[in-house]
Motif scaffolding. Structure first.
Motif, short mmCIF file in Angstrom:
data_model
loop_
_atom_site.label_atom_id
_atom_site.label_comp_id
_atom_site.label_asym_id
_atom_site.label_seq_id
_atom_site.Cartn_x
_atom_site.Cartn_y
_atom_site.Cartn_z
N ASN A 466 54.35 33.47 48.04
CA ASN A 466 54.09 34.64 47.19
C ASN A 466 53.69 34.20 45.80
O ASN A 466 54.27 33.26 45.25
N ALA A 467 52.73 34.88 45.22
CA ALA A 467 52.26 34.52 43.88
C ALA A 467 51.72 35.76 43.17
O ALA A 467 51.36 36.76 43.80
N GLU A 468 51.67 35.64 41.85
CA GLU A 468 51.00 36.66 41.04
C GLU A 468 49.63 36.11 40.65
O GLU A 468 49.51 34.94 40.27
N VAL A 469 48.63 36.95 40.76
CA VAL A 469 47.27 36.54 40.42
C VAL A 469 46.74 37.48 39.34
O VAL A 469 46.86 38.70 39.44
N ARG A 470 46.16 36.88 38.31
CA ARG A 470 45.62 37.65 37.19
C ARG A 470 44.10 37.53 37.20
O ARG A 470 43.55 36.44 37.06
N LEU A 471 43.47 38.68 37.34
CA LEU A 471 42.00 38.74 37.36
C LEU A 471 41.52 39.20 35.99
O LEU A 471 41.91 40.27 35.51
N TYR A 472 40.68 38.39 35.38
CA TYR A 472 40.21 38.68 34.02
C TYR A 472 38.76 39.15 34.04
O TYR A 472 37.91 38.57 34.71
N ASP A 473 38.52 40.20 33.26
CA ASP A 473 37.15 40.62 32.98
C ASP A 473 36.89 40.30 31.52
O ASP A 473 37.78 39.83 30.79
N TYR A 474 35.69 40.56 31.05
CA TYR A 474 35.36 40.25 29.66
C TYR A 474 36.21 41.08 28.71
O TYR A 474 36.42 42.28 28.92
N LEU A 475 36.68 40.44 27.65
CA LEU A 475 37.49 41.12 26.65
C LEU A 475 36.67 42.15 25.89
O LEU A 475 37.18 43.20 25.48
N LYS A 532 58.37 31.37 40.42
CA LYS A 532 57.20 32.23 40.50
C LYS A 532 55.93 31.49 40.08
O LYS A 532 55.86 30.94 38.99
N LEU A 533 54.94 31.51 40.98
CA LEU A 533 53.64 30.94 40.65
C LEU A 533 52.73 32.06 40.13
O LEU A 533 52.65 33.14 40.71
N VAL A 534 52.07 31.77 39.01
CA VAL A 534 51.12 32.73 38.43
C VAL A 534 49.77 32.02 38.31
O VAL A 534 49.69 30.91 37.76
N PHE A 535 48.74 32.66 38.85
CA PHE A 535 47.40 32.08 38.81
C PHE A 535 46.49 32.92 37.92
O PHE A 535 46.53 34.15 37.96
N ASN A 536 45.63 32.25 37.15
CA ASN A 536 44.58 32.89 36.38
C ASN A 536 43.25 32.64 37.06
O ASN A 536 42.96 31.51 37.45
N ARG A 537 42.44 33.69 37.20
CA ARG A 537 41.09 33.43 37.71
C ARG A 537 40.25 32.84 36.59
O ARG A 537 40.08 33.45 35.53
N ILE A 538 39.73 31.66 36.84
CA ILE A 538 38.88 30.98 35.86
C ILE A 538 37.51 31.64 35.84
O ILE A 538 36.99 32.02 34.79
N VAL A 539 36.94 31.77 37.03
CA VAL A 539 35.58 32.33 37.14
C VAL A 539 35.37 32.72 38.59
O VAL A 539 35.94 32.13 39.51
N SER A 540 34.58 33.76 38.81
CA SER A 540 34.27 34.18 40.17
C SER A 540 33.27 33.20 40.79
O SER A 540 32.74 32.31 40.11
N LEU A 541 33.00 33.39 42.07
CA LEU A 541 32.10 32.46 42.76
C LEU A 541 30.64 32.79 42.54
O LEU A 541 29.79 31.91 42.60
N ARG A 542 30.35 34.04 42.27
CA ARG A 542 28.95 34.44 42.14
C ARG A 542 28.49 34.30 40.70
O ARG A 542 29.18 34.67 39.76
N SER A 543 27.29 33.81 40.54
CA SER A 543 26.71 33.64 39.21
C SER A 543 25.51 34.56 39.05
O SER A 543 24.70 34.69 39.97
N SER A 544 25.44 35.19 37.89
CA SER A 544 24.25 36.02 37.59
C SER A 544 23.22 35.23 36.79
O SER A 544 22.17 35.76 36.45
N TRP A 545 23.54 33.96 36.50
CA TRP A 545 22.59 33.15 35.72
C TRP A 545 21.60 32.48 36.66
O TRP A 545 21.96 31.92 37.69
N LYS A 546 20.34 32.52 36.29
CA LYS A 546 19.29 31.90 37.10
C LYS A 546 18.63 30.78 36.30
O LYS A 546 18.25 30.96 35.14
N ASN A 547 18.50 29.65 36.92
CA ASN A 547 17.83 28.52 36.28
C ASN A 547 16.35 28.62 36.56
O ASN A 547 15.86 28.24 37.62
N ASN A 548 15.63 29.18 35.59
CA ASN A 548 14.20 29.37 35.77
C ASN A 548 13.42 28.16 35.29
O ASN A 548 12.22 28.18 35.24
#
Length: 548
Positions: A466-475, A532-548
């Motif tokens: 069992n763990a707590e997970v914290r999902l962060y969006d932009y501040l 108690k384990l608490v996890f922070n999401r660093i970053v999601s897997l999907r990227s909206s940045w495109k290397n043009n």
């Protein structure tokens, strides 16, 4: 071959070395210890230290601690920790502007004797009024033409504590009609009966930043004083101070555009307000753009330095899309960190034809993109958890996950088919699925050659942690109309009933993982305990940045 990125500062330095302006390179990172450093400072740290490294030079860490009313030893220690974490070493070159207070005072006496400085009795409001505007010249203070003797007497008495705060200042005598407001007799010293974190009660007058900073650079033998564009209009004053005091071969100030990232606000005033009003849980809140916040969230120094390098060093202002920063984080983590299965919103699954009490150890690769990381054993049993979003009772046409009568594959294990949906009698909420499995499908396809399109991650109910997970969006959310970014009231979501495979049982604060299909996560260094384990999401897997 290493890719080159734009850096006009290096072009200037190379020209200086070639022409013999300097025979070495000596830079410095000079923060004011009045708050925690943010991502913009990370770029300055990287630029100062990496530039010195590139030319086999030296880089100092110096605290420009000239305002004790806003400074604190807490900030000093946090800045040192941030610089070390980024991987830079000032060796034995740790300095404080306050260490030069005696010399700065003597230089002020010199300026008074030369007729280049005077004691002014105008109040702060009056000085502001006399200063003029961008379109109108300023007016000279009625105290501007005091004699050298009177100025010396008053300045010494200011130092001796004879006058109250705000009653007098020492000003440079330059030009009240200058088009540059910084040259209209700027204040050099003010009275402040406040103890200093390094000098204690020794001083009750303190030098202004624009006076102490260039002298500190010159005393330390700095060759290239690298700073951000907001100091460009201050450069004539810096040069005036150094010239009037008589330093030979003084530092060359070079300005570059500070790092601005979308969805991030780096104003110290606004960041302090967030902390003081408890919108965040401190300067190191993982939503904060502070280096300590990024570190706690799970960002790596390697990714930040790569981001600084790839965004280049320019003279013109621009805003970097935060998606590119996140791309750099993913690129750094993808080959380093192990994959694990974590169910963030659990739905119970009972495999009715799997033997009760049987436990099977399934081999699963630790990182498909890095085979050298090997495999791990994950327990499989009759009762599992899957993501609630991976089941729909009445799915749309292209829903390839689990639904009544449909088959999916469990990651690394078997095909299962949903046979029955169990609901809460009172609420109608789905609380459990009854499924069957096909023992012949462990290899990933059935004995009859059938295939399935959906593969789900899962965790054994008897073995999961069992763990707590914290999902962060932009501040902050960017204003679509182009106004000031707005605080995001939904910047944090806390999931308290997550189930994670047992391989993370011994995870320590700071450890990082990729949760399959969810993103990269870090064990929180503040709230994780033995229980108690608490996890922070660093970053999601999907990227909206495109290397043009």
């Amino acid at each position: 071959m290493e890719m080159e990125f734009s850096n006009f500062i290096h072009d200037i330095i190379e020209k200086d070395l070639e022409e013999g302006v300097y025979d070495r390179v000596h830079t410095r990172f000079p923060p004011e210890p009045n708050g925690y450093l943010h991502i913009g400072h990370a770029k300055a740290i990287w630029l100062d230290f990496s530039t010195a490294e590139k030319y086999n030079g030296l880089c100092n860490l110096r605290f420009d601690d000239t305002n004790p009313t806003k400074e604190d030893i807490e900030y000093v220690e946090s800045i040192k920790e941030d610089v070390r974490w980024l991987g830079f070493d000032w060796e034995d070159r740790l300095y404080y502007a306050s260490s030069y207070f005696d010399q700065l005072y003597e230089f002020a006496i010199q300026l008074i004797k030369q007729g280049d400085a005077y004691v002014d009795d105008l109040s702060a409001d009056e000085i502001r009024e006399y200063r003029g505007t961008l379109t109108e010249p300023g007016k000279e203070s009625p105290y501007r033409n005091r004699s050298v003797e009177e100025n010396l007497d008053l300045f010494i008495r200011m130092k001796n504590g004879e006058f109250p705060d705000g009653s007098r200042v020492l000003r440079a005598k330059i030009d009240m009609s200058s088009p540059n407001l910084n040259m209209r007799d700027p204040v050099l010293y003010r009275i402040a009966h406040v103890p200093h974190h390094t000098t204690g009660d020794k001083w009750c007058i303190y030098p202004m930043y624009d006076y102490a900073h260039p002298i500190s650079d010159a005393l330390e033998g700095i060759t290239h004083s690298i700073c951000t564009l907001e100091f460009e209009d201050h450069r004539p004053l810096y040069n005036w101070v150094i010239e009037k005091i008589g330093f030979k071969n003084p530092p060359k100030q070079i300005e570059f555009a500070r790092l601005e990232v979308s969805n991030m606000v780096t104003s110290k005033r606004k960041l302090r307000q967030l902390v003081e009003e408890n919108f965040v849980d401190g300067w190191d809140d993982p939503r904060m753009p502070t280096i300590s916040g990024l570190r706690r969230r799970g960002y790596t120094p390697e990714a930040l330095k790569d981001f600084c390098l790839k965004t280049g060093v320019a003279k013109s202002k621009s805003i970097v899309d935060i998606a590119f920063l996140e791309h750099c984080i993913r690129e750094d983590l993808k080959l380093k960190e192990p994959r694990v299965m974590a169910v963030l919103n659990p739905l119970k699954v009972v495999i009715t034809n799997y033997p009760e009490g049987q436990i099977e150890m399934i081999d699963i690769e630790n990182n498909p993109e890095n085979p050298e990381m090997g495999t791990r054993k994950v327990p499989f049993s009759r009762v599992l958890y899957i993501e609630r979003d991976d089941f729909m009772e009445d799915p749309p046409k292209k829903f390839f996950r689990l639904s009544p009568g449909k088959e999916v594959r469990l990651k690394g294990a078997y095909f299962i088919k949903c046979e029955e949906v169990i609901k809460d009698e009172k609420t109608g909420e789905i609380i459990e699925l009854h499924c069957t499995y096909d023992p012949a499908t462990k290899s990933g396809s059935g004995f009859d050659g059938r295939k399935v399109k959906g593969t789900l991650h899962w965790v054994s109910a008897d073995h999961g942690i069992n763990a707590e997970v914290r999902l962060y969006d932009y501040l902050y959310i960017e204003d679509e109309a182009g106004g000031e970014p707005k605080l995001n009231p939904n910047s944090l979501e806390i999931l308290s009933n997550c189930i994670i495979e047992p391989s993370i049982a011994d995870a320590k604060p700071g450890d990082k993982f990729q949760f399959l299909r969810h993103g990269y996560f870090c064990v929180d260094t503040k709230y994780t305990t033995k229980e108690k384990l608490v996890f922070n999401r660093i970053v999601s897997l999907r990227s909206s940045w495109k290397n043009n």
